[in-house]
Design a protein around this motif. Structure first.
Motif, mmCIF file in Angstrom:
data_model
loop_
_atom_site.group_PDB
_atom_site.id
_atom_site.type_symbol
_atom_site.label_atom_id
_atom_site.label_comp_id
_atom_site.label_asym_id
_atom_site.label_seq_id
_atom_site.Cartn_x
_atom_site.Cartn_y
_atom_site.Cartn_z
ATOM 1 N N GLU A 59 0.816 -1.216 0.000
ATOM 2 C CA GLU A 59 0.000 0.000 0.000
ATOM 3 C C GLU A 59 0.848 1.264 0.000
ATOM 4 O OE1 GLU A 59 -2.741 -0.177 3.218
ATOM 5 O OE2 GLU A 59 -3.912 -1.836 2.373
ATOM 6 N N ASN A 60 2.073 1.177 0.545
ATOM 7 C CA ASN A 60 2.954 2.348 0.571
ATOM 8 C C ASN A 60 3.725 2.533 -0.736
ATOM 9 O OD1 ASN A 60 4.823 0.286 0.685
ATOM 10 N ND2 ASN A 60 5.655 0.840 2.695
ATOM 11 N N GLY A 61 3.431 1.672 -1.723
ATOM 12 C CA GLY A 61 4.080 1.792 -3.017
ATOM 13 C C GLY A 61 5.360 0.995 -3.172
ATOM 14 N N ARG A 62 5.843 0.383 -2.083
ATOM 15 C CA ARG A 62 7.056 -0.426 -2.150
ATOM 16 C C ARG A 62 6.771 -1.781 -2.786
ATOM 17 N NH1 ARG A 62 11.293 -0.089 1.325
ATOM 18 N NH2 ARG A 62 11.989 -1.884 0.109
ATOM 19 N N ASP A 63 7.734 -2.254 -3.545
ATOM 20 C CA ASP A 63 7.626 -3.576 -4.159
ATOM 21 C C ASP A 63 8.442 -4.589 -3.359
ATOM 22 O OD1 ASP A 63 6.054 -2.609 -6.223
ATOM 23 O OD2 ASP A 63 7.773 -2.213 -7.533
ATOM 24 N N TYR A 64 7.950 -5.820 -3.339
ATOM 25 C CA TYR A 64 8.673 -6.922 -2.705
ATOM 26 C C TYR A 64 8.711 -8.078 -3.696
ATOM 27 C CZ TYR A 64 9.754 -10.816 0.410
ATOM 28 O OH TYR A 64 10.325 -11.922 0.984
ATOM 29 N N ILE A 65 9.911 -8.424 -4.154
ATOM 30 C CA ILE A 65 10.055 -9.486 -5.148
ATOM 31 C C ILE A 65 9.964 -10.846 -4.468
ATOM 32 C CG2 ILE A 65 11.601 -10.561 -6.827
ATOM 33 C CD1 ILE A 65 12.682 -7.822 -7.500
ATOM 34 N N LEU A 66 9.025 -11.651 -4.929
ATOM 35 C CA LEU A 66 8.837 -12.990 -4.382
ATOM 36 C C LEU A 66 9.774 -13.998 -5.028
ATOM 37 C CD1 LEU A 66 4.928 -13.009 -4.397
ATOM 38 C CD2 LEU A 66 6.414 -12.695 -2.405
ATOM 39 N N GLU A 67 9.909 -13.923 -6.355
ATOM 40 C CA GLU A 67 10.702 -14.913 -7.069
ATOM 41 C C GLU A 67 10.967 -14.447 -8.492
ATOM 42 O OE1 GLU A 67 8.262 -18.370 -6.798
ATOM 43 O OE2 GLU A 67 6.466 -17.248 -7.258
ATOM 44 N N PHE A 68 11.882 -15.156 -9.137
ATOM 45 C CA PHE A 68 12.202 -14.909 -10.537
ATOM 46 C C PHE A 68 11.772 -16.127 -11.349
ATOM 47 C CE2 PHE A 68 15.279 -12.419 -8.082
ATOM 48 C CZ PHE A 68 15.087 -11.163 -8.628
ATOM 49 N N PHE A 69 11.180 -15.876 -12.511
ATOM 50 C CA PHE A 69 10.656 -16.948 -13.352
ATOM 51 C C PHE A 69 11.532 -17.136 -14.583
ATOM 52 C CE2 PHE A 69 6.108 -15.934 -11.811
ATOM 53 C CZ PHE A 69 6.258 -16.796 -10.740
ATOM 54 N N GLY A 70 11.857 -18.404 -14.862
ATOM 55 C CA GLY A 70 12.571 -18.760 -16.073
ATOM 56 C C GLY A 70 11.745 -19.723 -16.907
#
Length: 215
Positions: A59-70
């Motif tokens: 909600e504060n606009g920050r992103d959190y990367i969960l994983e990378f897809f190949g």
């Protein structure tokens, strides 16, 4: 770190031969979004080539990367199972190509294709396990360790990450990342003009083992 699922591509090949009308192709350029958070899923995407990141925007606009897809990784299957909007965003890191499967067809296959159902269950279990492991070491180990571990894994898979992506993956601010980078530069572990490791992967692994002995 980069998740792949080549077994799923075998199933796609079978669909292309027997139900080609249900499978499409879609290309995306670097930075373009494949999936938007909270949107309803109309298609399941399966990576054919390239690299993408899956992330949650708070909600504060920050992103959190969960994983990378190949290659072979699937997007949208969880939402079809739960019937809810997309949990996260997915954006292309590199130019990429995907198979686009109609949601209704995929849901029917999931109910009637035992091989597909088993594969999806295994993938969800692996994601849960890896997410739990990542959460534990981010809580237990200092930031420098987590950053080094990320650099080590990315060097193994030849993954070039931006500073923003590194911060979002570690769930820290750019300021905190800069402090950690400065500490590692002072120890002659990473390049003074970038965030690339200047020691070998073997030496990097030894540094990580030193952290393990201190915990």
């Amino acid at each position: 770190m980069i998740r792949t699922n080549p077994k799923l591509l075998t199933i796609i090949d079978n669909w292309l031969q027997n139900r080609p009308e249900e499978i499409g192709h879609r290309s995306f350029t670097a930075g373009e979004r494949l999936v938007f958070q909270d949107e309803q899923i109309r298609f399941v995407y399966i990576m054919q080539s390239g690299l993408a990141k899956c992330f949650i925007t708070e909600e504060n606009g920050r992103d959190y990367i969960l994983e990378f897809f190949g290659e072979g990784e699937i997007m949208g299957e969880l939402e079809l199972i739960t019937g809810k909007g997309s949990l996260s965003n997915v954006a292309a890191i590199t130019d990429l190509t995907t198979f686009r499967v109609r949601a209704a067809f995929f849901t029917a296959e999931l109910a009637g294709n035992r091989e597909l159902a088993q594969l999806i269950m295994e993938q969800l279990a692996i994601r849960l396990e890896q997410t739990a492991m990542r959460a534990s070491y981010q809580q237990i180990y200092p930031l420098e360790y987590n950053l080094l571990k990320l650099l080590y894994l990315s060097s193994e898979q030849e993954l070039q990450l931006s500073k923003r992506d590194i911060a979002d993956y570690l769930a820290i601010s750019i300021r905190s990342l800069n402090r950690a980078l400065k500490e590692l530069r002072n120890r002659n572990i990473i390049n003074p003009d970038s965030y690339n490791a200047i020691i070998s992967r073997e030496q990097l692994a030894q540094v990580l083992q030193e952290f393990d002995r201190l915990i």
